[in-house]
Motif scaffolding. Structure first.
Motif, PDB file in Angstrom:
ATOM      1  N   SER A  24      -4.856   6.219 -11.028  1.00  0.00           N
ATOM      2  CA  SER A  24      -4.247   4.977 -11.514  1.00  0.00           C
ATOM      3  C   SER A  24      -4.348   3.880 -10.446  1.00  0.00           C
ATOM      4  CB  SER A  24      -2.792   5.223 -11.906  1.00  0.00           C
ATOM      5  OG  SER A  24      -2.078   5.815 -10.845  1.00  0.00           O
ATOM      6  N   TRP A  25      -4.260   4.267  -9.150  1.00  0.00           N
ATOM      7  CA  TRP A  25      -4.417   3.270  -8.084  1.00  0.00           C
ATOM      8  C   TRP A  25      -5.836   2.693  -8.092  1.00  0.00           C
ATOM      9  CZ3 TRP A  25      -2.167   0.244  -4.550  1.00  0.00           C
ATOM     10  CH2 TRP A  25      -2.990  -0.327  -3.579  1.00  0.00           C
ATOM     11  N   GLY A  26      -6.822   3.567  -8.175  1.00  0.00           N
ATOM     12  CA  GLY A  26      -8.208   3.114  -8.183  1.00  0.00           C
ATOM     13  C   GLY A  26      -8.497   2.174  -9.332  1.00  0.00           C
ATOM     14  N   ARG A  27      -7.983   2.517 -10.524  1.00  0.00           N
ATOM     15  CA  ARG A  27      -8.193   1.642 -11.677  1.00  0.00           C
ATOM     16  C   ARG A  27      -7.515   0.282 -11.459  1.00  0.00           C
ATOM     17  NH1 ARG A  27     -11.971   1.249 -13.611  1.00  0.00           N
ATOM     18  NH2 ARG A  27     -11.117   0.083 -15.378  1.00  0.00           N
ATOM     19  N   LEU A  53       0.849  -1.191   0.000  1.00  0.00           N
ATOM     20  CA  LEU A  53       0.000   0.000   0.000  1.00  0.00           C
ATOM     21  C   LEU A  53       0.880   1.236   0.000  1.00  0.00           C
ATOM     22  CD1 LEU A  53      -2.776  -0.995   2.565  1.00  0.00           C
ATOM     23  CD2 LEU A  53      -2.930  -0.949   0.075  1.00  0.00           C
ATOM     24  N   PRO A  54       0.594   2.211  -0.850  1.00  0.00           N
ATOM     25  CA  PRO A  54       1.409   3.430  -0.889  1.00  0.00           C
ATOM     26  C   PRO A  54       1.360   4.179   0.443  1.00  0.00           C
ATOM     27  CG  PRO A  54       0.001   3.257  -2.833  1.00  0.00           C
ATOM     28  CD  PRO A  54      -0.453   2.204  -1.874  1.00  0.00           C
ATOM     29  N   ALA A  55       2.396   4.978   0.687  1.00  0.00           N
ATOM     30  CA  ALA A  55       2.453   5.774   1.913  1.00  0.00           C
ATOM     31  C   ALA A  55       1.421   6.898   1.851  1.00  0.00           C
ATOM     32  CB  ALA A  55       3.850   6.362   2.080  1.00  0.00           C
ATOM     33  N   ILE A  56       0.790   7.180   2.979  1.00  0.00           N
ATOM     34  CA  ILE A  56      -0.186   8.266   3.082  1.00  0.00           C
ATOM     35  C   ILE A  56       0.110   9.070   4.353  1.00  0.00           C
ATOM     36  CG2 ILE A  56      -2.038   7.143   1.764  1.00  0.00           C
ATOM     37  CD1 ILE A  56      -3.237   6.178   4.397  1.00  0.00           C
ATOM     38  N   PRO A  57      -0.413  10.293   4.469  1.00  0.00           N
ATOM     39  CA  PRO A  57      -0.175  11.095   5.671  1.00  0.00           C
ATOM     40  C   PRO A  57      -0.651  10.379   6.940  1.00  0.00           C
ATOM     41  CG  PRO A  57      -1.056  12.461   3.914  1.00  0.00           C
ATOM     42  CD  PRO A  57      -1.149  11.047   3.427  1.00  0.00           C
ATOM     43  N   ILE A 108      -8.966   1.904  -0.417  1.00  0.00           N
ATOM     44  CA  ILE A 108      -8.826   3.330  -0.717  1.00  0.00           C
ATOM     45  C   ILE A 108      -8.234   4.063   0.489  1.00  0.00           C
ATOM     46  CG2 ILE A 108     -10.747   3.399  -2.375  1.00  0.00           C
ATOM     47  CD1 ILE A 108     -12.406   4.706  -0.098  1.00  0.00           C
ATOM     48  N   PRO A 109      -7.545   5.184   0.247  1.00  0.00           N
ATOM     49  CA  PRO A 109      -7.065   6.006   1.352  1.00  0.00           C
ATOM     50  C   PRO A 109      -8.184   6.946   1.799  1.00  0.00           C
ATOM     51  CG  PRO A 109      -6.322   6.934  -0.707  1.00  0.00           C
ATOM     52  CD  PRO A 109      -7.106   5.707  -1.058  1.00  0.00           C
ATOM     53  N   VAL A 110      -8.315   7.134   3.099  1.00  0.00           N
ATOM     54  CA  VAL A 110      -9.366   8.002   3.631  1.00  0.00           C
ATOM     55  C   VAL A 110      -8.721   9.126   4.454  1.00  0.00           C
ATOM     56  CG1 VAL A 110     -11.466   8.150   5.011  1.00  0.00           C
ATOM     57  CG2 VAL A 110     -10.953   6.047   3.730  1.00  0.00           C
ATOM     58  N   PRO A 111      -8.836  10.374   4.007  1.00  0.00           N
ATOM     59  CA  PRO A 111      -8.327  11.496   4.799  1.00  0.00           C
ATOM     60  C   PRO A 111      -9.367  11.910   5.852  1.00  0.00           C
ATOM     61  CG  PRO A 111      -8.551  12.037   2.443  1.00  0.00           C
ATOM     62  CD  PRO A 111      -9.334  10.807   2.705  1.00  0.00           C
ATOM     63  N   PRO A 112      -8.992  12.797   6.774  1.00  0.00           N
ATOM     64  CA  PRO A 112     -10.001  13.390   7.657  1.00  0.00           C
ATOM     65  C   PRO A 112     -11.121  14.033   6.847  1.00  0.00           C
ATOM     66  CG  PRO A 112      -7.797  13.965   8.395  1.00  0.00           C
ATOM     67  CD  PRO A 112      -7.647  13.282   7.061  1.00  0.00           C
TER      68      PRO A 112
END
Length: 452
Positions: free
Chosen positions: A131-134, A6-10, A161-165
Motif C-alpha cells: 500500500s505504501w508503494g502504491r 515516513l513510517p518507522a523501520i528497523p 522505499i525502505p532498504v534493508p541490509p
C-alpha cells in the motif's frame, strides 16, 4: 529526499529513493505495428497490458513491420525488471520481473527496463506492491484523467522505499515467496471448490425439474401476458408531457437476482408508466446482448414503489392459476438458456431473442401445487450451495487481504527478525553511491580511448 511522514523501520535499514539504487533506465520507441503478437522469427513490441500486478504476459504484444525499427539492445530477456510508466491510476507503476519469454519482443516507450546496482530486484518489486508503494506511485504520477496517468523517469527515481541490509533482502524475499506459494495453493483449492459448487447448482436444478419432465408442455406465451419495455431516447411529438421515472435496464436483470444498486431514470408519459409499471410477481427476462445476458432474468418483488422497464427487458405477468413466477424463472434461467441459444439470432459473441422466441419457450408444466413443492425443495438445496459459495468468496477475499498483510509486514521489518551481524543498509548505499560516482569517469576514459 524528504523525510515527512515516513513510517518507522528497523535501525539497520535506511530510507532511499529508487534512483539511489538504479544503474539505468531503458525505454523503447512508439511506432506503427500490426495488432497481433509476433510469430516465429518476427519481432514485436510489448503493450502496456503485458505489465500489470501479475505475471509478464508476452501475448500482449504487437508485430513490428519494419526491420529498420528492430534494435536488439531493446529485446526483453528473462530477469528483466519491467515498469509501466503510463496506464490507468490502478496500473501506472505496475512492475514485473520476466521469468520466461519465447517471443522476440522489444521495450516500448511506455514499458521501461530498470537496471539496479547491488540490490535484490524482487525486494523492490514487492515494496512497490505494498500500500505504501502504491501511494508513492500515485503521489508522483501526473495527469488528471482516471483513464491514463503517467510517471516519468525523474519521478520514478524519486519514489521513496525502505532498504534493508542485502542479506535481509534475500531472506525476506525467500520468506514472502514461500508464504505466497502456500497462499496460491489455498486460492487454487478455493477456486476448485467454487467450480464444484457451480456444478452442484446445475445438478440440483436439473434434478428438481426431472421429476416433472413428462408433464404437459405449455408455451410461455400461453401462461400470461408478455410485453416489451420503453425505448430509450425515442422521438415524441412536440408538446408531449413526460416525467422521469425509475426503470430497469439489462444490467439490472441478472440470472437469478436483480441488481438494483444503480437505478437510472427515463422520461415516460403517464400512459406508458401505467402500462409498463412493474408489480410484485412479474418475471423479467433479457432480450440479449452478450451471450451470457440472453434470456437471463428474475422476479420483481416491488423493491421500488414506481418502476418500469426498457425495451431490452421483457416482462411476463403470469396467470397465477397456471404457473408460479419462481418455477418459470428457475426453468427459464437454466433450461431456457439452451433453448434461446438455439432459437435466437446470433452473431459473433452476441445473441438476442424476440417476442416470438420468448412466447414459444416450451415448459413442462405440472399443477401449481407441484410447482410450489419443486421450487421449495430446489431453493432449500440452492440456499445451502449459496451459503457455501459465500464462504468460499469470503475466504478468497481474505486471501487477497493476506497477501497485502504479508507485504506490509515485510516492508515494516516485521516479517522476520533482524540479524545483528548483517551489514547495515547505509554501507550498501554508500557503495552504490561510490559506483555512481565512478561511472562517469569510466565513460569519459572510454571516450578518450576511442578518440585517441
Amino acid at each position: 529526499m524528504t523525510q515527512d511522514a515516513l513510517p518507522a523501520i528497523p535501525s539497520s535499514w535506511i530510507w532511499a529513493e529508487v534512483g539511489d539504487l538504479l544503474s539505468g533506465i531503458e525505454a523503447g520507441y512508439s511506432f506503427k505495428c500490426e495488432e497481433r503478437p509476433p510469430e516465429n522469427a518476427e519481432v514485436g513490441v510489448v503493450k502496456v497490458s503485458a505489465v500489470t500486478w501479475g505475471e509478464f504476459d508476452e501475448d500482449a504484444s504487437k508485430t513490428c513491420l519494419s526491420s529498420d525499427r528492430v534494435d536488439p539492445k531493446l529485446f526483453i530477456r528473462p530477469g528483466d525488471f519491467l515498469f509501466s510508466r503510463a496506464n490507468t491510476i490502478q496500473l501506472v507503476g505496475a512492475c514485473v520481473i520476466v521469468h520466461r519469454i519465447s517471443r522476440r519482443l522489444m521495450l516500448s516507450d511506455k514499458i521501461l527496463r530498470l537496471r539496479f546496482h547491488t540490490v535484490v530486484p524482487q525486494w523492490l518489486l514487492y515494496v512497490l506492491r505494498t500500500s505504501w508503494g502504491r501511494a508513492e506511485i500515485e503521489r508522483l504520477a501526473t495527469g488528471n484523467q482516471e483513464s491514463m496517468r503517467n510517471i516519468g523517469q525523474d519521478r520514478i527515481r524519486a519514489i521513496r522505499i525502505p532498504v534493508p541490509p542485502l542479506a535481509e533482502q534475500r531472506r525476506i524475499v525467500e520468506d514472502i515467496e514461500k508464504q505466497f506459494t502456500r497462499l496460491e495453493a489455498a486460492v487454487a483449492a478455493l477456486q476448485r471448490a467454487k467450480a464444484n459448487l457451480k456444478a452442484c447448482r446445475t445438478s440440483a436444478t436439473e434434478a428438481a425439474f426431472a421429476s416433472h419432465s413428462a408433464a404437459p408442455i405449455r408455451h410461455l406465451g400461453d401462461l400470461g401476458e408478455i410485453v416489451g419495455g420503453l425505448t430509450k431516447g425515442q422521438r415524441r411529438k412536440a408538446g408531449t408531457r413526460t416525467r422521469p421515472v425509475p426503470y430497469l435496464r439489462v444490467a439490472n436483470v441478472q440470472r437469478g437476482r436483480l441488481d438494483l444498486e444503480t437505478i437510472k431514470l427515463i422520461e415516460a408519459t403517464e400512459e406508458e408508466i401505467r402500462t409498463l409499471q412493474l408489480i410484485p410477481g412479474d418475471v423479467l427476462l433479457n432480450e440479449g446482448g452478450d451471450r451470457d445476458k440472453l434470456g437471463r432474468g428474475w422476479i420483481w418483488e416491488g423493491q421500488i414503489s414506481e418502476c418500469i422497464h426498457q425495451n431490452h427487458v421483457f416482462r411476463v405477468r403470469l396467470d397465477p392459476g397456471l404457473a408460479t413466477p419462481r418455477f418459470v424463472s428457475h426453468y427459464a434461467n437454466h433450461f431456457g438458456q439452451k433453448y434461446f441459444f438455439k432459437e435466437g439470432r446470433q452473431t459473433t459473441n452476441l445473441a438476442s431473442i424476440n417476442m416470438t422466441n420468448l412466447r414459444a419457450l416450451p415448459i413442462p408444466l405440472p399443477p401449481v401445487s407441484d410447482q410450489e413443492k419443486v421450487i421449495a425443495d430446489l431453493e432449500d438445496h440452492l440456499s445451502m450451495i449459496d451459503n457455501l459459495d459465500h464462504s468460499v468468496d469470503a475466504n478468497l477475499r481474505r486471501a487477497t487481504a493476506l497477501r497485502q498483510v504479508i507485504l506490509n509486514k515485510a516492508f515494516e521489518g516485521k516479517l522476520l527478525p533482524q540479524d545483528p551481524n548483517d551489514e547495515p543498509a547505509s554501507l550498501l548505499l554508500e557503495r552504490i553511491q561510490a559506483a555512481h560516482a565512478k561511472a562517469p569517469a569510466r565513460r569519459a576514459a572510454r571516450k578518450r580511448e576511442v578518440h585517441a
